[in-house]
Design an enzyme around this catalytic site. Sequence first.
Site, PDB file in Angstrom:
ATOM      1  N   GLY A 103       0.834  -1.199   0.000  1.00  0.00           N
ATOM      2  CA  GLY A 103       0.000   0.000   0.000  1.00  0.00           C
ATOM      3  C   GLY A 103       0.863   1.241   0.000  1.00  0.00           C
ATOM      4  N   GLY A 105       0.734   5.795   0.951  1.00  0.00           N
ATOM      5  CA  GLY A 105       0.011   6.894   1.561  1.00  0.00           C
ATOM      6  C   GLY A 105       0.494   8.225   1.042  1.00  0.00           C
ATOM      7  N   THR A 107       3.015  10.075   1.905  1.00  0.00           N
ATOM      8  CA  THR A 107       4.461  10.262   1.777  1.00  0.00           C
ATOM      9  C   THR A 107       5.201   9.003   1.367  1.00  0.00           C
ATOM     10  OG1 THR A 107       4.354  11.944   3.510  1.00  0.00           O
ATOM     11  CG2 THR A 107       6.525  11.068   3.000  1.00  0.00           C
ATOM     12  N   LYS A 108       4.736   7.830   1.852  1.00  0.00           N
ATOM     13  CA  LYS A 108       5.543   6.614   1.740  1.00  0.00           C
ATOM     14  C   LYS A 108       4.800   5.509   0.999  1.00  0.00           C
ATOM     15  CE  LYS A 108       5.433   6.911   6.038  1.00  0.00           C
ATOM     16  NZ  LYS A 108       5.413   6.730   7.482  1.00  0.00           N
ATOM     17  N   VAL A 110       4.727   1.200   1.024  1.00  0.00           N
ATOM     18  CA  VAL A 110       5.070   0.064   1.882  1.00  0.00           C
ATOM     19  C   VAL A 110       5.022  -1.209   1.057  1.00  0.00           C
ATOM     20  CG1 VAL A 110       4.524  -1.184   4.009  1.00  0.00           C
ATOM     21  CG2 VAL A 110       4.050   1.269   3.849  1.00  0.00           C
ATOM     22  N   LYS A 124       9.620   0.346   4.003  1.00  0.00           N
ATOM     23  CA  LYS A 124       9.051   1.680   3.810  1.00  0.00           C
ATOM     24  C   LYS A 124      10.057   2.548   3.088  1.00  0.00           C
ATOM     25  CE  LYS A 124       5.734   2.387   7.565  1.00  0.00           C
ATOM     26  NZ  LYS A 124       5.378   3.283   8.680  1.00  0.00           N
ATOM     27  N   ASP A 236      -1.566  12.520  12.992  1.00  0.00           N
ATOM     28  CA  ASP A 236      -2.441  11.870  12.011  1.00  0.00           C
ATOM     29  C   ASP A 236      -2.961  10.582  12.628  1.00  0.00           C
ATOM     30  OD1 ASP A 236      -3.822  11.217   9.740  1.00  0.00           O
ATOM     31  OD2 ASP A 236      -2.078  10.519   8.622  1.00  0.00           O
TER      32      ASP A 236
END
Length: 457
Positions: A103, A105, A107-108, A110, A124, A236
Amino acid sequence: MAAAAAAAARARRGARLSAAALLALPALALLALTAGGGGEGRPGSPPPPPPLPLPPGLREELRQRRRDLRRLAAAAAGGGEPAAGGGLGCGDLSLATGVSVLGWGFTKVVARAALAGGGAVALKSVHGAGREVRQCLQRYGAPAGCRRLAAYKLLKEVTLLQRLQHPGIVQLHGQCYDTSGDPEIRVTAMLELGSPLEMIQLLQTPWEERFKICLSLVRLLFYLAHSPLGSIVLLDFQPRQFVMVDGNLKVTDLDDASTEELSCKEDNDCTLDFPAKSFPLKCSVVGKCEGINEKKNLFNAYRYFFTYLLPHSAPLALRPFLSDILNATGDLRYGINETLKAFEKVLHLYKSGLYLQKRPLHLKDYISLKGFRMVEGEDYKCWPSYSHLGCLLSVHSAEEAAAICNSQSQCQSFIVTQQRTWTGRPLALFQSRRTDLIPDANAVVYIKRSASSGERL
């Protein structure tokens, strides 16, 4: 072949990082980033081109993130003995196989990878096509600088994971930091592998398992409120920031965590705002909003976890205690210390069976047959059961199991099994079908007296 294998082994050993070396990596990365270079190229390769001048706005954002990372690294270094951060390095990463994206997000990204020595890790790295990099490119049009900006968040997360050690935080197994031949930094963090938290699935699990999730979260927030780095807030705070590892809840994203509490001059500067509620807080004598990090974490735990997972299908005698927890955390009348104490009280009542006091005795309505058990098979189902094939519930004792069986019209018998839940309570299997008994020295079958008439025992 033997010489090549020995050379490869030496290379792998050299690539592995000790805990102390791993702790120093963010500082080394800072030096490279502060200098604005990308490290030396590989032998025989031309030197990388000099970096293009960065727009003033991007330079300022990079400066702020450098400052935050320096401050955090200094706080971590001054917080006592460094925690172990794992021993995997770039050599282990180069030998990993079966890499697949799990997945991504803001910024990163995985991924999952299998290690050469066995086991799997979560990888990551900066998501070059993620929203943070895209928005930066729209503002500044500097790809290398924008990816470097995002890399600071990953370096920050690594620094936090090296210092913070708690069962509710994913474990850092190692890190690979590489700038060779590239004007931008490349960081890969190697973490404990977990599975995404599925709230809909959790709502279908037995109450005891949902209580475990909430209790684990409270223990984590207690640790964050009293961490070696000071009070930490998860800015967050969402269920997607958590994973399940072997049935345990763990936070996996710390790049938006903060160890700074809001500065203030007066109480009016310290209002804690949420979409549906606001809470006035006090400005302390040192000019900080008192307890704001702790309270923000706690209210987010209430609105994202407690309200959904705590009350439904809880034992009746425990519901008043759970209602008190919900009301007190929803109004922020409890701090994290009081909340943990309330959760531990519920756990004690549940494990000890004290919540069952003043109940009528039901076991006298059953015949017990020691040394036998019923033939197991698909039977009637109840909710929420530990088994999809029948009615398997957590009980404190045979007496509680008898009360449950009496409350279910289908139930004719039950067995208190040898299986145990995380609290140490046994699981009881409730059955409606009249089946033959089979020998089992460790088992006891309880059959309703009304159902036993005329049966072959």
